[in-house]
Write an enzyme that holds these catalytic residues in place. Structure first.
Site, PDB file in Angstrom:
ATOM      1  CD  GLU A 141      -3.023   1.138   2.200  1.00  0.00           C
ATOM      2  OE1 GLU A 141      -2.667   0.725   3.313  1.00  0.00           O
ATOM      3  OE2 GLU A 141      -4.136   1.603   1.976  1.00  0.00           O
ATOM      4  CG  ASN A 279      -0.353  -7.036   3.867  1.00  0.00           C
ATOM      5  OD1 ASN A 279      -0.319  -6.186   2.996  1.00  0.00           O
ATOM      6  ND2 ASN A 279       0.544  -7.106   4.842  1.00  0.00           N
ATOM      7  CG  HIS A 311      -6.101   0.695  12.823  1.00  0.00           C
ATOM      8  ND1 HIS A 311      -6.530   1.998  12.794  1.00  0.00           N
ATOM      9  CD2 HIS A 311      -5.599   0.444  11.585  1.00  0.00           C
ATOM     10  CE1 HIS A 311      -6.311   2.504  11.587  1.00  0.00           C
ATOM     11  NE2 HIS A 311      -5.733   1.581  10.840  1.00  0.00           N
ATOM     12  CD  GLU A 312      -3.085  -2.303  10.759  1.00  0.00           C
ATOM     13  OE1 GLU A 312      -3.497  -2.577   9.619  1.00  0.00           O
ATOM     14  OE2 GLU A 312      -2.677  -1.175  11.084  1.00  0.00           O
ATOM     15  CG  HIS A 315      -7.700  -1.749   7.969  1.00  0.00           C
ATOM     16  ND1 HIS A 315      -8.410  -0.789   7.313  1.00  0.00           N
ATOM     17  CD2 HIS A 315      -6.634  -1.118   8.529  1.00  0.00           C
ATOM     18  CE1 HIS A 315      -7.790   0.386   7.475  1.00  0.00           C
ATOM     19  NE2 HIS A 315      -6.710   0.210   8.213  1.00  0.00           N
TER      20      HIS A 315
END
Ligand SMILES: [Zn+2]
Length: 873
Positions: A141, A279, A311-312, A315
């Site tokens: 990213e 990812n 947070h991840e 996602h």
């Protein structure tokens, strides 16, 4: 992605004007084989892309950067054609041209190529652990998948991926999907790992990690979860694993869509540029933000690790399952993950009060948004540099704060139903901001689609001035909105044309029914009636609104007398932010803020105190002159005395984690800003004892004690800390010692430390942090700035250029017109394309600070003089 620093790309050869791919074809599936060669720092790639041709064409355009094409062919309607390969380096594109036109429908592209295992922490890159063992890992990213495989490298081109890795026998290979087979060969000493077909996803979410990694395993709701690290770190995996298990179950329940990617791997990497990267099914982290010693880690770090894991993982739904159509809506990824992350953390560790951190975060975002050079949440971006610059405080913090306001406006359950529906509608696909607010408007029955555009498509934030009057037993409240700007003159001219639809909540003090009354403020000025007459009116009840409230001086004084009983901790934090905002524009004198601080002398909430303490540090650093600095220090000491009496210097048995952290923070300000001799003596003693002992430290207090001891530390102390840093047993310990080294104020030691930043002792990803930390302390500003200028060519290249933008931002801590000129001149001659907005923001902040100093400095001096008279009586 979770940012530590603002990412940026400065190497001019990579910039160019990358435009969008022409709509000629769409990918359906990528079949990719990677064979990394750790000796030659390259990898061999084989790629078959199944595509759907959309219209008759004899060419297909893909993204590619630093790819060496060996052969390329396209097969369509049973005919294979060799393709002519034309590279456009500036656009990071490659055109494959065939002789016979391809008909619409299915086709396949085949490419054999070589790529670079670079050292730039992006694309497919090489890293090293402490023992020098190499590993290869990806970071794509926003626009770097094209460095690992030719691709339709835009978020809307979702496809499935079949990945194979050929690795040395001693190396593990991990990717987005689970392992399908793992067989020896093809060569002696190698093995071939085939991964299952991935879910449909964007190219920037593809990931591979190859190296001698070790894992600890667990599961939640039947989903296998593994925490990975380089060898010898398994004992640091427990905290992350426990948090990930808890969050997995929480999210499965909250979203009503079970985790869609079969398994979840989280890996901590010694060399990693951002904070972490989401990812699909394989989240990569900067090692220090995943692998921690649960017993000795500072509570602040534990909170940070939990937050970043949360947070991840958020996602996986927001970003991976449903992805923004284009980067202009990156906030749909980052704002959502940032808004979401405190929820499971609060459920897991309610004692940490992360819900109050979100109020502090909102105030920080208001700070960025108070600049003329802010940007709307939704912002066009085309080139890689422009896209990188979008990963900022607006996409993360402001977007999260606006979502928080929206959730409060329509109610948490209604918000959740809307979110569920939005995710269900767009699963494995892409969505835009409009898709989001249309769904929420429908579900809630409220005009979300009219409120949100005013906050998402318009830059800046509203300032809501409050006037209240008691009339016949009812309060008439007049609210007037205008754009808030730090620029005093512009703000007071009040010529802003912007209009927001602001969900405002009001609350009165001293009345029986002290509930909040919420309204939508849609006009420039409007009057609302409250049923009774209280002795004060609060304009952001619940502290959930993304706006600043401006009070009449008398109103603030009455609220200040009722802080503890009348306001929740969240409201106290917001009030501190609001009064400070009024001080910044000269609407209220600085001394009103100091009076408010005095009203918080017995405050016990850590987040409330922390908000105030940061401001007191700022005032001490920037607004006091050398003459009134000693008086200010005395005032700070007196202000903090009750807290120090309550908390003491040493941890007490059974005390809360909040008190433990608060002690550390109070001592830091009492010593650093208040120059309290007793605190400074304690810090030196604590440091001596800690450096002499071989055992692990209590890092919550170590950071404070070390930084205070280093202020007057000599070269003997510096050397001892360097030695300790070399033997650090955990990634956190390394950074605690690094922080101590960055706090020395002796100019000779500062020079030594700056030179060390560019030596092999410090990983390239950390070098810029050292320089900017030193730039931030009064004794180090000029030295770090001079050092940066002299070494610019070297510094700007670090991490593929990430360092440049961070240093541009670091100059925002300067506070004089002369420094502003220097910054403008230097970066005018040394351009950082992905920090164009960042540079304007830094210059504006320097100008604002210098203006504030000239405006409020003399008032502060007078107030202190008056106070001292009173103190002496
Ligand atoms: Zn993120």
């Amino acid at each position: 992605m979770r940012q530590l620093v603002l990412l940026c790309v400065v190497l001019s050869s990579f910039l160019g004007f990358a435009q969008r791919l022409p709509e000629l074809a769409r990918p359906v599936n990528y079949n990719l084989t990677f064979a990394p060669d750790f000796e030659k720092n390259i990898f061999a790639g084989q790629e078959t892309i199944s595509i759907r041709v959309l219209k008759p064409t004899s060419e297909i355009v893909l993204n590619a950067a630093e790819i060496d094409f060996l052969s390329a062919s396209i097969m369509s309607a049973g005919i294979a054609q060799q393709a002519k390969v034309t590279l456009d380096k500036d656009k990071q594109m490659v055109t494959l041209v065939v002789e016979k036109t391809l008909a619409p429908g299915s086709a396949t592209i085949q490419v054999h190529y070589n790529g670079l295992l670079n050292d730039e922490l992006r694309g497919f890159y090489l890293g090293k652990d402490e023992q020098g063992r190499k590993y290869a890992v990806t970071q794509f990213e926003a626009t770097d998948a094209r460095r690992a495989f030719p691709s339709f490298d835009e978020p809307a081109y979702k496809a499935t991926f079949d990945i194979t890795v050929i690795a040395e026998r001693k190396h593990v290979a991990i990717s987005n999907a689970r392992v399908l087979s793992d067989k020896p060969g093809p060569a002696e000493g190698q093995h071939t790992v085939k991964f299952a077909t991935s879910a449909k996803m964007s190219s920037y979410l593809v990931a591979i990690a190859v190296g001698e990694f070790e894992a600890v395993e667990g599961e939640a709701d039947g989903i296998p979860i593994r925490i990975w690290g380089t060898p010898g770190k398994k004992q640091l995996d427990g905290f992350a694993l426990e948090s990930a298990k808890f969050f997995m179950h929480y999210y499965n329940h909250y979203f009503g869509i079970k985790y869609p990617f079969e398994k979840l791997d989280l890996i901590g990497l010694p060399d990693f540029s951002a904070g972490a990267m989401e990812n699909t099914g394989l989240i990569t982290f900067r090692e220090a933000l995943l692998l921690i010693d649960d017993k000795h880690a500072s509570i602040a770090l534990k909170r940070e690790v939990a937050d970043i894991v949360s947070h991840e993982m958020a996602h996986m739904w927001f970003g991976d399952l449903v992805t923004m159509q284009w980067w202009d809506d990156i906030w749909l990824n980052e704002g959502f993950a940032t808004w979401m992350s405190p929820k499971p953390v609060a459920a897991w560790k309610p004692e940490w009060h992360v819900e109050l951190e979100t109020v502090r975060d909102a105030i920080t975002s208001q700070g960025v948004d108070s600049l003329q050079n802010t940007r709307p949440i939704q912002q066009a971006a085309e080139t890689p540099a422009q896209i990188q610059e979008l990963f900022d405080g607006i996409a993360y913090g402001k977007a999260a704060a606006v979502l928080r306001m929206l959730e409060a406006y329509i109610g948490p359950e209604s918000f959740r139903s809307g979110v569920k529906q939005y995710l269900k509608q767009h699963s494995y696909g892409n969505a835009t901001a409009r898709d989001f607010w249309t769904t929420l408007a429908k579900v809630s029955g409220k005009p979300v689609d009219r409120v949100m555009p005013t906050f998402v498509q318009q830059a800046g934030l509203p300032f809501v001035a409050v006037r209240s009057e008691c009339n016949g037993g009812a309060t008439q409240v007049t609210l007037r909105q205008q754009r808030y700007l730090f620029d005093r003159e512009l703000f007071n001219r009040d010529e802003s044309k912007e209009l927001w639809r602001v969900p405002v909540c009001l609350k009165e003090g001293g009345t029986a029914g002290s509930g909040k009354t919420c309204r939508l403020l849609t006009e420039k000025e409007a009057r609302f009636d409250l049923p009774s007459c209280g002795n004060w009116t609060l304009a952001n009840a619940g502290a959930e609104g993304f706006y600043r409230s401006g009070y009449e001086a008398a109103n603030v004084r009455t609220i200040a007398e009722d802080l503890e009983k009348g306001l929740t901790p969240a409201e106290r934090i917001m009030l501190l932010g609001d009064v400070w905002a009024s001080v910044r524009v000269g609407r209220q004198p600085l001394t009103d803020y100091l009076a408010l601080a005095e009203g918080l002398q017995n405050e016990t909430s850590r987040p409330v105190m922390s908000e105030m303490l940061s401001q007191l540090e700022y005032i001490g650093h920037y607004l006091t002159s050398s003459q009134d600095q000693p008086q200010y220090a005395i005032w700070v000491r007196q202000l903090l005395a009750p807290s120090i009496r309550r908390l003491g210097f040493e941890p007490r048995p059974g005390e809360s984690e909040e008190d433990k952290q608060l002690r550390s923070r109070v001592l830091q300000v009492a010593g650093g800003t208040g120059l309290d001799p007793e605190v400074l003596a304690w810090a030196r003693k604590w440091t001596d004892r800690a450096l002499a002992s071989g055992g692990p430290l209590d890092n919550t207090i170590a950071e404070t004690a070390f930084s205070l001891a280093a202020r007057d530390g000599d070269s003997a102390l510096y050397d001892r800390v360097v030695e300790k840093q070399k033997q650090a047993k955990t990634p956190e310990d390394f950074y605690v010692y690094l922080g101590a080294l960055n706090s020395f104020t002796d100019p000779k030691l500062i020079e030594r430390n700056l030179n060390r930043a560019l030596s092999p002792d410090i990983r390239s990803q950390d070098a810029v942090g050292v320089i900017s930390d030193i730039m931030d302390i009064p004794a180090g500003g000029e030295l770090a700035w001079d050092f940066m200028k002299i070494h610019w060519d070297e510094v700007a290249k670090i991490s593929g250029g990430f360092a440049g933008a961070e240093l541009v931002n670091a100059t925002s801590t300067f506070c004089s017109a002369e420094q502003g000129e220097q910054v403008r001149d230097f970066f005018g001659a040394h351009k950082v394309p992905s920090a164009e907005r960042g540079l304007q923001q830094s210059l504006e902040r320097i100008q604002n600070c210098s203006d504030l100093k000239s405006q409020q400095g003399p008032r502060l001096a007078q107030w202190l003089t008056d106070r001292e008279v009173r103190v002496g009586q």
